[in-house]
Design a protein around this motif. Structure first.
Motif, PDB file in Angstrom:
ATOM      1  N   ASP A   1       0.861  -1.189   0.000  1.00 49.30           N
ATOM      2  CA  ASP A   1       0.000   0.000   0.000  1.00 49.30           C
ATOM      3  C   ASP A   1       0.895   1.236   0.000  1.00 49.30           C
ATOM      4  O   ASP A   1       1.800   1.356   0.835  1.00 49.30           O
ATOM      5  CB  ASP A   1      -0.902  -0.021   1.240  1.00 49.30           C
ATOM      6  CG  ASP A   1      -2.167   0.785   1.046  1.00 49.30           C
ATOM      7  OD1 ASP A   1      -2.886   0.531   0.067  1.00 49.30           O
ATOM      8  OD2 ASP A   1      -2.446   1.677   1.882  1.00 49.30           O
ATOM      9  N   GLU A   2       0.625   2.135  -0.957  1.00 46.93           N
ATOM     10  CA  GLU A   2       1.461   3.333  -1.110  1.00 46.93           C
ATOM     11  C   GLU A   2       0.867   4.495  -0.316  1.00 46.93           C
ATOM     12  O   GLU A   2      -0.282   4.874  -0.542  1.00 46.93           O
ATOM     13  CB  GLU A   2       1.543   3.734  -2.584  1.00 46.93           C
ATOM     14  CG  GLU A   2       2.333   2.776  -3.419  1.00 46.93           C
ATOM     15  CD  GLU A   2       2.602   3.350  -4.807  1.00 46.93           C
ATOM     16  OE1 GLU A   2       3.669   3.083  -5.352  1.00 46.93           O
ATOM     17  OE2 GLU A   2       1.738   4.064  -5.351  1.00 46.93           O
ATOM     18  N   ASN A   3       1.648   5.054   0.556  1.00 41.57           N
ATOM     19  CA  ASN A   3       1.195   6.179   1.388  1.00 41.57           C
ATOM     20  C   ASN A   3       2.205   7.327   1.297  1.00 41.57           C
ATOM     21  O   ASN A   3       3.238   7.194   0.645  1.00 41.57           O
ATOM     22  CB  ASN A   3       1.051   5.739   2.852  1.00 41.57           C
ATOM     23  CG  ASN A   3       0.002   4.635   3.071  1.00 41.57           C
ATOM     24  OD1 ASN A   3      -0.115   4.123   4.153  1.00 41.57           O
ATOM     25  ND2 ASN A   3      -0.763   4.260   2.060  1.00 41.57           N
ATOM     26  N   VAL A   4       1.879   8.406   1.962  1.00 41.46           N
ATOM     27  CA  VAL A   4       2.814   9.540   1.994  1.00 41.46           C
ATOM     28  C   VAL A   4       2.844  10.104   3.414  1.00 41.46           C
ATOM     29  O   VAL A   4       1.808  10.207   4.075  1.00 41.46           O
ATOM     30  CB  VAL A   4       2.420  10.609   0.936  1.00 41.46           C
ATOM     31  CG1 VAL A   4       1.008  11.096   1.143  1.00 41.46           C
ATOM     32  CG2 VAL A   4       3.385  11.773   0.944  1.00 41.46           C
ATOM     33  N   TRP A   5       4.053  10.436   3.849  1.00 44.42           N
ATOM     34  CA  TRP A   5       4.207  10.989   5.203  1.00 44.42           C
ATOM     35  C   TRP A   5       3.823  12.462   5.233  1.00 44.42           C
ATOM     36  O   TRP A   5       4.311  13.255   4.431  1.00 44.42           O
ATOM     37  CB  TRP A   5       5.663  10.862   5.674  1.00 44.42           C
ATOM     38  CG  TRP A   5       5.977   9.508   6.205  1.00 44.42           C
ATOM     39  CD1 TRP A   5       6.780   8.567   5.636  1.00 44.42           C
ATOM     40  CD2 TRP A   5       5.483   8.930   7.423  1.00 44.42           C
ATOM     41  NE1 TRP A   5       6.812   7.439   6.421  1.00 44.42           N
ATOM     42  CE2 TRP A   5       6.026   7.635   7.523  1.00 44.42           C
ATOM     43  CE3 TRP A   5       4.630   9.379   8.439  1.00 44.42           C
ATOM     44  CZ2 TRP A   5       5.746   6.777   8.590  1.00 44.42           C
ATOM     45  CZ3 TRP A   5       4.350   8.535   9.508  1.00 44.42           C
ATOM     46  CH2 TRP A   5       4.905   7.256   9.579  1.00 44.42           C
ATOM     47  N   ILE A   6       2.959  12.796   6.175  1.00 44.61           N
ATOM     48  CA  ILE A   6       2.621  14.201   6.422  1.00 44.61           C
ATOM     49  C   ILE A   6       2.900  14.493   7.886  1.00 44.61           C
ATOM     50  O   ILE A   6       2.548  13.698   8.770  1.00 44.61           O
ATOM     51  CB  ILE A   6       1.154  14.491   6.050  1.00 44.61           C
ATOM     52  CG1 ILE A   6       0.987  14.259   4.544  1.00 44.61           C
ATOM     53  CG2 ILE A   6       0.766  15.913   6.455  1.00 44.61           C
ATOM     54  CD1 ILE A   6      -0.289  14.727   3.942  1.00 44.61           C
ATOM     55  N   VAL A   7       3.565  15.613   8.116  1.00 39.51           N
ATOM     56  CA  VAL A   7       3.972  15.988   9.475  1.00 39.51           C
ATOM     57  C   VAL A   7       3.229  17.260   9.884  1.00 39.51           C
ATOM     58  O   VAL A   7       3.243  18.259   9.163  1.00 39.51           O
ATOM     59  CB  VAL A   7       5.500  16.240   9.535  1.00 39.51           C
ATOM     60  CG1 VAL A   7       5.894  16.784  10.901  1.00 39.51           C
ATOM     61  CG2 VAL A   7       6.267  14.964   9.202  1.00 39.51           C
ATOM     62  N   HIS A   8       2.567  17.192  11.030  1.00 40.70           N
ATOM     63  CA  HIS A   8       1.942  18.378  11.637  1.00 40.70           C
ATOM     64  C   HIS A   8       2.788  18.754  12.849  1.00 40.70           C
ATOM     65  O   HIS A   8       2.811  18.023  13.858  1.00 40.70           O
ATOM     66  CB  HIS A   8       0.514  18.066  12.095  1.00 40.70           C
ATOM     67  CG  HIS A   8      -0.449  17.757  10.993  1.00 40.70           C
ATOM     68  ND1 HIS A   8      -1.224  18.720  10.381  1.00 40.70           N
ATOM     69  CD2 HIS A   8      -0.757  16.585  10.385  1.00 40.70           C
ATOM     70  CE1 HIS A   8      -1.982  18.153   9.452  1.00 40.70           C
ATOM     71  NE2 HIS A   8      -1.721  16.854   9.436  1.00 40.70           N
ATOM     72  N   ASP A   9       3.468  19.871  12.736  1.00 42.02           N
ATOM     73  CA  ASP A   9       4.314  20.340  13.836  1.00 42.02           C
ATOM     74  C   ASP A   9       3.408  20.819  14.984  1.00 42.02           C
ATOM     75  O   ASP A   9       2.491  21.607  14.750  1.00 42.02           O
ATOM     76  CB  ASP A   9       5.175  21.505  13.298  1.00 42.02           C
ATOM     77  CG  ASP A   9       6.245  21.904  14.283  1.00 42.02           C
ATOM     78  OD1 ASP A   9       6.282  21.329  15.389  1.00 42.02           O
ATOM     79  OD2 ASP A   9       7.045  22.796  13.946  1.00 42.02           O
ATOM     80  N   LEU A  10       3.677  20.381  16.180  1.00 39.75           N
ATOM     81  CA  LEU A  10       2.835  20.794  17.325  1.00 39.75           C
ATOM     82  C   LEU A  10       3.539  21.759  18.259  1.00 39.75           C
ATOM     83  O   LEU A  10       2.996  22.134  19.292  1.00 39.75           O
ATOM     84  CB  LEU A  10       2.393  19.541  18.124  1.00 39.75           C
ATOM     85  CG  LEU A  10       1.569  18.496  17.373  1.00 39.75           C
ATOM     86  CD1 LEU A  10       1.165  17.370  18.321  1.00 39.75           C
ATOM     87  CD2 LEU A  10       0.326  19.110  16.732  1.00 39.75           C
ATOM     88  N   SER A  11       4.754  22.161  17.887  1.00 37.36           N
ATOM     89  CA  SER A  11       5.502  23.007  18.825  1.00 37.36           C
ATOM     90  C   SER A  11       4.981  24.446  18.803  1.00 37.36           C
ATOM     91  O   SER A  11       4.364  24.857  17.849  1.00 37.36           O
ATOM     92  CB  SER A  11       6.984  22.997  18.481  1.00 37.36           C
ATOM     93  OG  SER A  11       7.167  23.429  17.157  1.00 37.36           O
TER      94      SER A  11
END
Ligand code: COA
Length: 261
Positions: A251-261
């Motif tokens: 399964d092909e996915n993509v990393w998404i980052v939500h910065d919480l700082s």
């Protein structure tokens, strides 16, 4: 809002929905399981990591599992997540969804500290699609991560429209934009609108393997020869090898980052 309630009844007000965790409502574990399973085709239930570790979400990780409930306790939307640790770099991200979940469980078992929240899934009931609940669930996970002092919410996102372009590499697909500059994929677009940053692709995020007969049963297709097959709702083709009697799918996915700082 799209139609889709089998009973045909219009959904109630978004404002009337209540956010609860599975720890607060353990009696809803079976209903949550039914809700989460509803949108997926059979082959998506064949990931050994999911099958071996999912029960931890209902046990040790129950306080992290979130549901939006209608007045009669019907589930309108749910979000699954589990904490892990991450060094903040692209290279330090897990290989994909399987690796992320495996790391969360390993850290929990070892009693190690965590600094990041890992999103695992959001499912919105058919009758509630298009009402903005997915965004509300992402924000709810971000709030939970912040409250725990986590540095980020990371999500190995399964782009909702990728199955329509199974021959396009995820590296290219993840960067496709509309004329207005927003991501073409609706799910990536929502994450980006909420402040998420597209990090790197995860071309082997989940792995499903079976015999050729398994794959024929899971997909309803016949695989008369070895090769690559486009399968409905798969993000990339399934590789069938008659000589070894195996079918393999990543399964092909993509990393998404939500910065919480
Ligand atoms: C993906 C999903 C969670 C979105 O939920 P939602 O509450 O309908 O999303 P929103 O109302 O916030 O809409 C977000 C965007 O997605 C679009 N969208 C919503 N459902 C969609 C669908 N099924 N297919 C394509 N686009 C969709 C909306 O139009 C909106 O885009 P826009 O604002 O640019 O028009 C929901 O479709 C779902 O549960 N799908 C099945 C499970 C899944 O794929 N989950 C994500 C991977 S874990």
């Amino acid at each position: 809002m799209t139609a889709g309630d089998p009973a045909g009844a219009p959904p109630p007000d978004v404002g009337s929905l209540r956010l609860v965790t599975l720890a607060e409502r353990p009696d809803l574990a079976d209903a949550l399981s039914d809700h989460n399973g509803a949108p997926w085709p059979e082959f998506m239930f064949q990931d050994p990591v999911v099958n071996a570790l999912w029960h931890h979400l209902e046990e040790e990780f129950a306080p992290w599992q979130r549901m939006l409930l209608e007045a009669n306790d019907r589930i309108a939307a749910a979000a699954n997540c589990a904490p892990l640790s991450w060094d903040g770099t692209s290279e330090g991200l897990p290989d994909g969804w399987d690796d992320q979940f495996t790391r969360s469980v390993a850290l929990m078992r070892a009693g190690m500290p965590t600094d990041t929240l890992g999103a695992l899934q959001i499912v919105v009931a058919d009758r509630w699609r298009g009402a903005g609940l997915a965004g509300r669930m992402v924000r709810s996970m971000m709030a939970a991560g912040r409250a725990a002092g986590h540095r980020a919410l990371i999500a190995c996102v399964r782009p909702t429209d990728k199955h329509r372009y199974p021959l396009v590499p995820i590296e290219r697909y993840a960067r496709w934009t509309r004329p207005d500059g927003e991501p073409l994929d609706a799910w990536i677009r929502l994450h980006v609108r909420l402040g998420g940053r597209i990090d790197r692709p995860a071309p082997r995020s989940m792995t499903m393997r079976g015999t050729v007969a398994d794959w024929e049963r899971w997909t309803g297709l016949t695989f008369p020869g070895s090769g690559e097959y486009v399968v409905p709702f798969a993000t990339r083709p399934v590789t069938i090898d008659l000589a070894s009697d195996t079918g393999t799918y990543f399964d092909e996915n993509v990393w998404i980052v939500h910065d919480l700082s």
